[in-house]
Each structure stands twice: as structure tokens, then as C-alpha cells.
Scaffold this motif. Structure first.
Motif, PDB file in Angstrom:
ATOM      1  N   TRP A  41     -41.401 -12.651  52.188  1.00 20.25           N
ATOM      2  CA  TRP A  41     -40.508 -12.345  53.297  1.00 20.25           C
ATOM      3  C   TRP A  41     -39.287 -13.253  53.208  1.00 20.25           C
ATOM      4  CZ3 TRP A  41     -41.403  -8.099  55.852  1.00 20.25           C
ATOM      5  CH2 TRP A  41     -42.709  -7.612  55.967  1.00 20.25           C
ATOM      6  N   VAL A  42     -38.089 -12.652  53.312  1.00 20.49           N
ATOM      7  CA  VAL A  42     -36.835 -13.402  53.255  1.00 20.49           C
ATOM      8  C   VAL A  42     -36.142 -13.268  54.609  1.00 20.49           C
ATOM      9  CG1 VAL A  42     -34.598 -13.626  52.125  1.00 20.49           C
ATOM     10  CG2 VAL A  42     -36.605 -12.974  50.789  1.00 20.49           C
ATOM     11  N   ARG A  43     -35.812 -14.384  55.200  1.00 17.92           N
ATOM     12  CA  ARG A  43     -35.134 -14.416  56.500  1.00 17.92           C
ATOM     13  C   ARG A  43     -33.746 -15.007  56.321  1.00 17.92           C
ATOM     14  NH1 ARG A  43     -35.688 -18.690  60.877  1.00 17.92           N
ATOM     15  NH2 ARG A  43     -34.576 -17.777  62.608  1.00 17.92           N
ATOM     16  N   ASN A  44     -32.731 -14.232  56.682  1.00 20.81           N
ATOM     17  CA  ASN A  44     -31.351 -14.705  56.682  1.00 20.81           C
ATOM     18  C   ASN A  44     -31.063 -15.199  58.091  1.00 20.81           C
ATOM     19  OD1 ASN A  44     -28.585 -15.080  56.640  1.00 20.81           O
ATOM     20  ND2 ASN A  44     -28.167 -13.213  55.498  1.00 20.81           N
ATOM     21  N   VAL A  45     -31.014 -16.499  58.263  1.00 22.79           N
ATOM     22  CA  VAL A  45     -30.868 -17.084  59.597  1.00 22.79           C
ATOM     23  C   VAL A  45     -29.462 -16.840  60.142  1.00 22.79           C
ATOM     24  CG1 VAL A  45     -30.998 -19.206  60.949  1.00 22.79           C
ATOM     25  CG2 VAL A  45     -32.605 -18.829  59.074  1.00 22.79           C
ATOM     26  N   ASP A  46     -28.435 -17.232  59.375  1.00 22.17           N
ATOM     27  CA  ASP A  46     -27.072 -17.123  59.888  1.00 22.17           C
ATOM     28  C   ASP A  46     -26.039 -16.881  58.787  1.00 22.17           C
ATOM     29  OD1 ASP A  46     -27.023 -19.535  58.614  1.00 22.17           O
ATOM     30  OD2 ASP A  46     -26.679 -20.733  60.409  1.00 22.17           O
ATOM     31  N   ASN A  47     -26.391 -16.194  57.749  1.00 16.45           N
ATOM     32  CA  ASN A  47     -25.534 -15.930  56.590  1.00 16.45           C
ATOM     33  C   ASN A  47     -25.254 -17.177  55.763  1.00 16.45           C
ATOM     34  OD1 ASN A  47     -25.045 -13.375  55.784  1.00 16.45           O
ATOM     35  ND2 ASN A  47     -23.125 -13.132  56.884  1.00 16.45           N
ATOM     36  N   GLN A  48     -25.692 -18.317  56.201  1.00 10.45           N
ATOM     37  CA  GLN A  48     -25.541 -19.554  55.445  1.00 10.45           C
ATOM     38  C   GLN A  48     -26.892 -20.181  55.131  1.00 10.45           C
ATOM     39  OE1 GLN A  48     -22.593 -20.815  54.295  1.00 10.45           O
ATOM     40  NE2 GLN A  48     -21.741 -18.904  55.063  1.00 10.45           N
ATOM     41  N   THR A  49     -27.872 -19.934  55.981  1.00  3.60           N
ATOM     42  CA  THR A  49     -29.199 -20.524  55.832  1.00  3.60           C
ATOM     43  C   THR A  49     -30.227 -19.420  55.669  1.00  3.60           C
ATOM     44  OG1 THR A  49     -28.505 -22.307  57.289  1.00  3.60           O
ATOM     45  CG2 THR A  49     -30.851 -22.118  56.860  1.00  3.60           C
ATOM     46  N   PHE A  50     -31.093 -19.586  54.665  1.00  4.40           N
ATOM     47  CA  PHE A  50     -32.133 -18.605  54.369  1.00  4.40           C
ATOM     48  C   PHE A  50     -33.495 -19.293  54.384  1.00  4.40           C
ATOM     49  CE2 PHE A  50     -29.586 -15.036  52.960  1.00  4.40           C
ATOM     50  CZ  PHE A  50     -28.368 -15.630  52.695  1.00  4.40           C
ATOM     51  N   GLN A  51     -34.531 -18.501  54.663  1.00  3.41           N
ATOM     52  CA  GLN A  51     -35.907 -18.955  54.541  1.00  3.41           C
ATOM     53  C   GLN A  51     -36.679 -17.903  53.762  1.00  3.41           C
ATOM     54  OE1 GLN A  51     -36.885 -19.587  58.751  1.00  3.41           O
ATOM     55  NE2 GLN A  51     -37.399 -21.682  58.160  1.00  3.41           N
ATOM     56  N   VAL A  52     -37.556 -18.351  52.873  1.00  4.72           N
ATOM     57  CA  VAL A  52     -38.413 -17.454  52.110  1.00  4.72           C
ATOM     58  C   VAL A  52     -39.853 -17.844  52.390  1.00  4.72           C
ATOM     59  CG1 VAL A  52     -39.054 -16.641  49.815  1.00  4.72           C
ATOM     60  CG2 VAL A  52     -36.680 -17.196  50.313  1.00  4.72           C
ATOM     61  N   PHE A  53     -40.663 -16.870  52.804  1.00  2.00           N
ATOM     62  CA  PHE A  53     -42.052 -17.122  53.161  1.00  2.00           C
ATOM     63  C   PHE A  53     -42.979 -16.346  52.238  1.00  2.00           C
ATOM     64  CE2 PHE A  53     -39.729 -17.441  57.199  1.00  2.00           C
ATOM     65  CZ  PHE A  53     -40.059 -18.741  57.553  1.00  2.00           C
ATOM     66  N   ALA A  54     -44.098 -16.956  51.906  1.00  5.70           N
ATOM     67  CA  ALA A  54     -45.147 -16.240  51.188  1.00  5.70           C
ATOM     68  C   ALA A  54     -45.692 -15.160  52.104  1.00  5.70           C
ATOM     69  CB  ALA A  54     -46.250 -17.199  50.771  1.00  5.70           C
ATOM     70  N   ILE A  55     -46.188 -14.088  51.515  1.00  3.12           N
ATOM     71  CA  ILE A  55     -46.686 -12.978  52.312  1.00  3.12           C
ATOM     72  C   ILE A  55     -48.080 -13.261  52.868  1.00  3.12           C
ATOM     73  CG2 ILE A  55     -47.742 -11.693  50.437  1.00  3.12           C
ATOM     74  CD1 ILE A  55     -46.384  -9.183  51.739  1.00  3.12           C
ATOM     75  N   ASN A  56     -48.702 -14.357  52.437  1.00  2.66           N
ATOM     76  CA  ASN A  56     -50.063 -14.666  52.857  1.00  2.66           C
ATOM     77  C   ASN A  56     -50.078 -15.678  53.993  1.00  2.66           C
ATOM     78  OD1 ASN A  56     -49.926 -14.528  49.649  1.00  2.66           O
ATOM     79  ND2 ASN A  56     -51.622 -13.345  50.432  1.00  2.66           N
TER      80      ASN A  56
END
Length: 170
Positions: free
Chosen positions: A88-103
Motif C-alpha cells: 500500500w502506497v500513501r501519498n500524504v501531501d505530494n511531498q511525503t509518501f508512506q509505503v506499507f506491507a500488505i500484511n
């Protein structure tokens, strides 16, 4: 004792036994020696510490969480589609991203993102995680696994690790 070659039957069988034991010992030693020397002789492959492309930045709109896939860097040719790993990829504010494992962090069950409630939900035990990966409810467990990330001129990469990071776009 044999008169013609000066060797008794007993000595001949001892030599034959030693010879056969030597062959068996050598056959058993090959895998052990290969295992011990494998770090030295094996080729360097792409490993879990490498950066993996998750796609273009335009695939991840600001304020949204999207599913992305990447190819496992230590996959074999016969792994087929099982070598593709979702995250899962989360674009917080076009400058900060988070990538999460699917588990999930509790049992490793695949979590799903529900945009209506801004939660990751685990079907195994009812665990819920907030959009930043922190635990919202369910069994006491760690937060969602997330990874270090970087973006370069329209491309987005992630580095596999089991830690929680927020990295700004560079």
C-alpha cells in the motif's frame, strides 16, 4: 598370507574397506564444503536492501492510498506470479509518501484499505490500523510494517525493511 604378493586376505579387505569409506566420506563432504564456501563463491544478487520501483508518481494522487506491486528481488524463474508482492502506497501531501506491507503485524494476514473510514482492516482478527500505519484497534500488536522510500524525477522507489518511516520527496 598369500605367497605370490605377500598380502593376507585380511589386509586386502582392510584396504578395500578404507578405500570405500574414503569414497563415502568424500561424497558426504562435498555438500558440507559447498555450504561452508557458499558465501565466498556465490554470485551477488539483488537483495532486500535494493531500491525497487513502484511506478510513476502520477499513479499516487495526493491524499490517497493506492495498491502497488513490485517484483520480489530474490525470486527464482519458476516462482511465476507468486514473485509479485503487493504493498500500500500513501501519498500524504505530494511531498511525503508512506509505503506499507500488505500484511498485518499480528498474524501476517493481508490487510485491506477502506477509503470511507481511512482504515486498514485485517480480516483475521478484526485489527484496524490508521492511515499512517499506527494501530487503531484489535489485538495488541505492532504498527503496520512500512518501508523507506524515495522518489526521483517522476519515479517512485521503495526499500524493503520492517520499520516505520516517513520520507519526504527529494
Amino acid at each position: 598370507m598369500s605367497a605370490e604378493n605377500g598380502m593376507s586376505r585380511r589386509a586386502a579387505l582392510v584396504k578395500l574397506g578404507l578405500f570405500l569409506n574414503g569414497i563415502v566420506g568424500a561424497a558426504l563432504a562435498v555438500p558440507i564444503v559447498r555450504y561452508l564456501l557458499s558465501p565466498v563463491i556465490r554470485e551477488k544478487k539483488i537483495c532486500y536492501e535494493s531500491w525497487l520501483s513502484l511506478g510513476g508518481l502520477e499513479q499516487f494522487p495526493a491524499g490517497q492510498t493506492r495498491l502497488a506491486t513490485y517484483r520480489n528481488p530474490v525470486v527464482s524463474s519458476w516462482d511465476g506470479e507468486t514473485g509479485d508482492i503487493a504493498c500500500w502506497v500513501r501519498n500524504v501531501d505530494n511531498q511525503t509518501f508512506q509505503v506499507f506491507a500488505i500484511n498485518c503485524a499480528h498474524l501476517g494476514c493481508p490487510v485491506r484499505w477502506f477509503a470511507q473510514s481511512n482504515l486498514f482492516m485485517c480480516p483475521c482478527h478484526g485489527g484496524a490500523y490508521y492511515q499512517d500505519g499506527s494501530r487503531a484497534s484489535g489485538r495488541r500488536s505492532a504498527d503496520c510494517f512500512s518501508t523507506a522510500i524515495r522518489s526521483r524525477v517522476g519515479n517512485f522507489s521503495s526499500k524493503l525493511a520492517k520499520c516505520r518511516h516517513q520520507v519526504s520527496r527529494s
